[in-house]
Design an enzyme around this catalytic site. Sequence first.
Site, PDB file in Angstrom:
ATOM      1  N   TYR A   3      -5.278   5.326  -0.922  1.00 12.13           N
ATOM      2  CA  TYR A   3      -4.492   4.098  -0.853  1.00 12.13           C
ATOM      3  C   TYR A   3      -4.278   3.621  -2.286  1.00 12.13           C
ATOM      4  O   TYR A   3      -5.240   3.333  -2.982  1.00 12.13           O
ATOM      5  CB  TYR A   3      -5.262   2.970  -0.175  1.00 12.13           C
ATOM      6  CG  TYR A   3      -5.842   3.220   1.172  1.00 12.13           C
ATOM      7  CD1 TYR A   3      -5.336   2.563   2.287  1.00 12.13           C
ATOM      8  CD2 TYR A   3      -6.941   4.053   1.343  1.00 12.13           C
ATOM      9  CE1 TYR A   3      -5.898   2.744   3.533  1.00 12.13           C
ATOM     10  CE2 TYR A   3      -7.505   4.241   2.586  1.00 12.13           C
ATOM     11  CZ  TYR A   3      -6.971   3.586   3.681  1.00 12.13           C
ATOM     12  OH  TYR A   3      -7.529   3.759   4.910  1.00 12.13           O
ATOM     13  N   LYS A  52       0.840  -1.202   0.000  1.00  9.88           N
ATOM     14  CA  LYS A  52       0.000   0.000   0.000  1.00  9.88           C
ATOM     15  C   LYS A  52       0.869   1.244   0.000  1.00  9.88           C
ATOM     16  O   LYS A  52       1.855   1.326   0.734  1.00  9.88           O
ATOM     17  CB  LYS A  52      -0.898   0.035   1.235  1.00  9.88           C
ATOM     18  CG  LYS A  52      -1.920  -1.064   1.293  1.00  9.88           C
ATOM     19  CD  LYS A  52      -2.756  -0.966   2.560  1.00  9.88           C
ATOM     20  CE  LYS A  52      -3.787  -2.077   2.625  1.00  9.88           C
ATOM     21  NZ  LYS A  52      -4.530  -2.035   3.884  1.00  9.88           N
TER      22      LYS A  52
END
Length: 180
Positions: free
Chosen positions: A124, A64
Amino acid sequence: MISKTRFKNLIVIKKDKYTDKRGYFSEILRNNVIKKNFPFLVMSFSKKNVLRGIHLQMKNTQGKYISVIKGKIFDVAVDLRKKSKTFGQYYSTILSEDNSKSLFIPEGFGHGFYSLANENYIIYSCTKYRDKQSEIGIKFDDPDLNIKWPGKKFILSDKDKYNLTFADFKKKFFKWKKFL
C-alpha cells in the site's frame, strides 16, 4: 496503461512486465502517472481466505495505491464521499502478481480485500500517514453495500468482526464537516 472507472478519480493501472528466463521486472509506481505524493509505504501478508476491511481514516483521509507483489486478491473500494453520485457503491477488481494491475483509490473511499491465493503480499502506497485514532471500519458483508465477495469462508480479525454497519457509519460520521 491507465483505465478509468465510473468512480471519479478511482483508476486501474496496468503495468508493463518484462519477463525472460531469469524472471521478470515490473515498475510498481510512477509519480508522473499518479500525480500524488506517497510518503507512507506499508506491506501486508495474508493467507488464503483472509478478508481485511472495509477500512478508512476519517480525519486524515488517505489515497491508496494498491499492488500485489505475490498472490492474488479480490480488491474492493467503496465510495464514501457523501457528495459523490456513486456514494455507497463499490468497485471490485482482481489484483495479482500475474496480471500486473494496481489500483489507485482516492481519498474518501473505504478499502478491503479478500485473499484468493495461499500467500498474498500486498503493498500500500499511501498519501498520508496512518492515524490510528481516525481509523474505522464498515462491515464487509453489510447488506446495504451488497458486495459480491467471491468466497464463502472468511478469516477476519477480531477488530473487523465488530465493524460498523453502513447505516451506522452514515449516522455517526456524516456530521463531520471535514469528511469528503
